[in-house]
Design a protein around this motif. Structure first.
Motif, short mmCIF file in Angstrom:
data_model
loop_
_atom_site.label_atom_id
_atom_site.label_comp_id
_atom_site.label_asym_id
_atom_site.label_seq_id
_atom_site.Cartn_x
_atom_site.Cartn_y
_atom_site.Cartn_z
N LEU A 176 -58.04 -25.12 42.81
CA LEU A 176 -56.75 -25.29 42.14
C LEU A 176 -56.63 -24.89 40.72
O LEU A 176 -55.47 -24.60 40.47
CB LEU A 176 -56.33 -26.73 42.56
N PHE A 177 -57.69 -25.17 40.04
CA PHE A 177 -57.50 -24.86 38.64
C PHE A 177 -57.42 -23.59 38.33
O PHE A 177 -56.70 -23.18 37.48
CB PHE A 177 -59.02 -25.34 38.08
N ILE A 178 -57.91 -22.71 39.15
CA ILE A 178 -57.69 -21.30 38.90
C ILE A 178 -56.37 -20.59 39.92
O ILE A 178 -55.96 -19.39 39.48
CB ILE A 178 -58.57 -20.33 39.23
N LEU A 179 -55.81 -21.28 40.68
CA LEU A 179 -54.85 -20.86 41.55
C LEU A 179 -53.41 -20.29 40.93
O LEU A 179 -52.96 -19.17 40.87
CB LEU A 179 -54.34 -21.73 42.72
N PRO A 180 -53.21 -21.32 39.89
CA PRO A 180 -51.79 -21.06 39.21
C PRO A 180 -52.15 -19.68 38.20
O PRO A 180 -51.13 -18.79 38.20
CB PRO A 180 -51.41 -22.13 38.40
N GLY A 181 -53.24 -19.36 37.68
CA GLY A 181 -53.58 -18.33 37.07
C GLY A 181 -53.71 -16.95 37.79
O GLY A 181 -53.25 -15.85 37.47
N VAL A 182 -54.22 -17.27 39.07
CA VAL A 182 -54.32 -15.90 40.01
C VAL A 182 -52.91 -15.58 40.41
O VAL A 182 -52.86 -14.24 40.11
CB VAL A 182 -55.15 -16.25 41.20
N VAL A 183 -52.08 -16.47 40.68
CA VAL A 183 -50.65 -16.19 41.02
C VAL A 183 -50.03 -15.36 39.78
O VAL A 183 -49.48 -14.36 40.28
CB VAL A 183 -50.03 -17.18 41.69
N ALA A 184 -50.16 -16.14 38.64
CA ALA A 184 -49.21 -15.73 37.45
C ALA A 184 -49.90 -14.49 36.95
O ALA A 184 -49.08 -13.25 36.86
CB ALA A 184 -49.15 -16.79 36.29
N ILE A 185 -50.87 -14.26 37.07
CA ILE A 185 -51.70 -12.70 36.40
C ILE A 185 -51.33 -11.92 37.41
O ILE A 185 -50.95 -10.82 37.04
CB ILE A 185 -53.07 -12.94 36.17
N MET A 186 -51.40 -11.95 38.73
CA MET A 186 -51.15 -11.09 39.56
C MET A 186 -49.64 -10.63 39.75
O MET A 186 -49.24 -9.53 39.74
CB MET A 186 -51.41 -11.64 41.00
N GLY A 187 -48.83 -11.49 39.47
CA GLY A 187 -47.33 -11.00 39.50
C GLY A 187 -47.06 -10.60 38.10
O GLY A 187 -46.25 -9.31 38.14
N LEU A 188 -47.46 -10.76 37.02
CA LEU A 188 -47.46 -10.09 35.78
C LEU A 188 -48.29 -8.75 35.70
O LEU A 188 -47.56 -7.97 35.17
CB LEU A 188 -48.05 -11.02 34.63
N GLY A 232 -40.50 -10.17 29.39
CA GLY A 232 -40.08 -10.77 28.25
C GLY A 232 -39.96 -12.00 28.65
O GLY A 232 -40.32 -13.24 28.00
N LEU A 233 -39.00 -12.45 29.54
CA LEU A 233 -38.73 -13.72 30.09
C LEU A 233 -39.57 -14.78 30.30
O LEU A 233 -39.93 -15.83 29.80
CB LEU A 233 -37.74 -13.86 31.08
N ILE A 288 -34.72 -19.37 23.19
CA ILE A 288 -34.78 -18.95 21.92
C ILE A 288 -34.58 -17.20 22.43
O ILE A 288 -34.16 -16.34 21.71
CB ILE A 288 -35.95 -19.20 21.37
N TYR A 289 -35.31 -16.96 23.62
CA TYR A 289 -35.38 -15.63 24.20
C TYR A 289 -33.94 -15.03 24.56
O TYR A 289 -33.68 -14.14 24.14
CB TYR A 289 -36.28 -15.33 25.28
N ALA A 343 -31.19 -16.00 23.27
CA ALA A 343 -30.47 -15.81 22.22
C ALA A 343 -30.66 -14.58 21.48
O ALA A 343 -30.04 -14.27 20.35
CB ALA A 343 -30.52 -17.11 21.51
N GLY A 344 -31.71 -13.82 21.88
CA GLY A 344 -32.18 -12.74 21.21
C GLY A 344 -33.01 -12.81 20.12
O GLY A 344 -33.20 -11.87 19.19
N ILE A 345 -33.50 -14.03 19.72
CA ILE A 345 -34.30 -14.47 18.77
C ILE A 345 -35.81 -13.89 18.59
O ILE A 345 -36.44 -13.25 17.69
CB ILE A 345 -34.55 -15.89 18.28
N ILE A 346 -36.11 -13.86 20.14
CA ILE A 346 -37.67 -13.41 20.29
C ILE A 346 -37.62 -12.24 21.31
O ILE A 346 -36.69 -12.39 22.23
CB ILE A 346 -38.60 -14.43 20.58
N ALA A 347 -38.36 -11.12 21.41
CA ALA A 347 -38.26 -10.20 22.30
C ALA A 347 -39.21 -10.58 23.48
O ALA A 347 -40.27 -11.24 23.37
CB ALA A 347 -38.60 -8.82 21.64
#
Length: 463
Positions: free
Chosen positions: A99-111, A122-123, A456-457, A459-463
């Motif tokens: 479980l510790f690595i599962l969110p990272g696996v999903v997030a990195i794969m999606g990204l 960006g978002l 903040i994103y 609002a266009g303040i950070i890209a």
């Protein structure tokens, strides 16, 4: 030392009273909050397991952490595996570590998919931009909590300070720091010096009162030779049989074989955290194998730094891009997905091997005075190392650029004041104020800074 059993009661609940279902929910929460590199991840586990749930005592937590810091691979993931194994045997270790690595696996794969197709995230980056501000506050709190309990003598404070200077200013290898601290503690305990007895002056009996196991050791934590041989055979097979199958079936020149062999070797030598190996990995991925273009390693590192899970998850991005650009007869996205998952498997399978094989022997050493003295000194050194990680994390959260400065044997990264990120500074300051001054909980603080990052994103303040 007395032994207790964790075999299920008639109601299906282990004798320590925590069911696997309850543990699953807690480990899922730990996984979802595992930001900020090892310092942030250790801080989250410490806060939830030691302070909030009181499942694990401070001394047992630090004892396990000391062992995990000595291993190759991500120490926070291995610590989660150790704690899960301690409470619910091998299934608990697989649950906690997986479980510790599962969110990272999903997030990195999606990204990685988004990066391969569009090259911009960006978002999602804005969401994690806000999360990092709150994680900085959690990291600082962990340094204070662990330091307060581990540094109860001038000698221990001195060891922590020496470790910090060695790694922050002298860029000393982490294994060397740990070895020096352990030797100091071992000799100090053998000499009968009080600061190295009973964890450096802490009140162990009071500390164990917050542990589900008290001063005892679970029955399954007894080291047995037959069990050790079975564990070694099983996990070596799970790790290396797929590697051997790919090399024999596809040949050494195939991208999947190269991924399996290269990252298996990395899993055995990544002492001292991900940063110790990332420069070498980046060089090999760009110059030797041609998997990445110059600069893309930094993009992957940015993904790993701003998503939950160990920083070493950046290797999944490397494996994805390697197979995506050399798919053979497969669809590029399918090849990339398989390459990323293969990288993750050969990176983390050894981590379970180190814990399931070595943890029983580490548990029985808790009563050995000389070795406890060594580990108490390592604990002090770890405080210095975590302080170093905390400062590194703070600098890279609040400043966009740093420059290396060297003076004789001393070197460090100095932030460029012109590159200060005012929004990151404001969010981090607000998170620290909320948690330290107003005692706002971790989850509300994380939610507030995440929402602020998205606003903040938008609002266009950070890209």
């Amino acid at each position: 030392m007395a032994q207790i059993s964790d075999r299920p009661s008639p109601q299906g609940v282990p004798h320590h009273g925590v069911s696997r279902g309850e543990a699953f929910r807690v480990w899922l929460r730990v996984a979802a909050l595992s930001f900020g590199g090892p310092a942030g991840q250790i801080a989250v586990m410490h806060r939830i397991l030691v302070e909030e749930k009181r499942w694990i005592s401070e001394s047992r937590f630090l004892h396990a952490l000391n062992y995990c810091m000595l291993l190759p691979g991500p120490e926070a993931q291995q610590l989660a595996t150790y704690m899960g194994w301690l409470m619910h045997r091998t299934p608990g270790g697989i649950m906690a570590g997986g479980l510790f690595i599962l969110p990272g696996v999903v997030a990195i794969m999606g990204l990685s998919w988004v990066y391969a197709l569009y090259g911009h995230v960006g978002l999602v980056s804005a969401l994690f931009f806000g999360l990092k501000a709150a994680v900085l506050a959690i990291v600082l709190e962990a340094v204070m909590r662990i330091g307060k309990r581990a540094l109860r003598s001038r000698i221990m404070i001195g060891i922590a300070a020496a470790a910090f200077v060695a790694i922050f200013f002298l860029d000393a290898p982490f294994p060397l720091i740990v070895l020096a601290a352990g030797l100091t503690g071992f000799l100090g305990a053998r000499a009968g010096l009080q600061p190295f007895q009973s964890g450096g002056g802490s009140d162990d009996s009071a500390d164990e009162a917050g542990d589900l196991f008290g001063a005892d050791t679970p029955a399954h934590a007894r080291p047995e030779l037959k069990r050790s041989l079975r564990v070694a055979a099983l996990w070596l097979a799970l790790w290396l049989v797929p590697v051997l199958g790919l090399v024999l079936g596809l040949g050494t020149g195939h991208v999947f074989s190269q991924i399996a062999v290269f990252f298996s070797k990395m899993a055995m030598v990544t002492f001292g955290g991900a940063y110790a190996a990332l420069a070498y990995i980046a060089q090999q991925a760009v110059d030797t194998y041609g998997w990445l273009k110059p600069g893309e390693m930094l993009d992957g590192l940015g993904m790993a730094e701003t998503t939950p899970g160990p920083l070493i998850m950046v290797l999944q991005f490397v494996g994805f891009m390697a197979a995506y650009r050399d798919p053979g007869t497969l669809n590029p996205l399918l090849a990339g997905t398989l390459g990323g998952l293969l990288t993750t498997w050969v990176t983390f399978a050894p981590c379970f091997l180190w814990i399931f094989l070595g943890a029983p022997y580490i548990e029985v050493l808790r009563g050995n005075r000389a070795l406890s003295g060594a580990l108490s000194a390592i604990t002090a050194a770890v405080v210095g190392v975590i302080l170093n990680l905390s400062i590194w994390f703070a600098i890279h959260t609040i400043f966009k650029e740093v420059r290396p400065v060297a003076w004789g044997p001393f070197s460090l990264d100095v932030p460029l004041w012109a590159s200060i990120d005012l929004w990151a500074l404001l969010l981090s300051g607000a998170a620290i104020l909320a948690m330290f001054r107003f005692r706002v909980g971790m989850l509300p603080t994380l939610a507030a800074t995440s929402a602020a990052g998205i606003l903040i994103y938008l609002a266009g303040i950070i890209a």
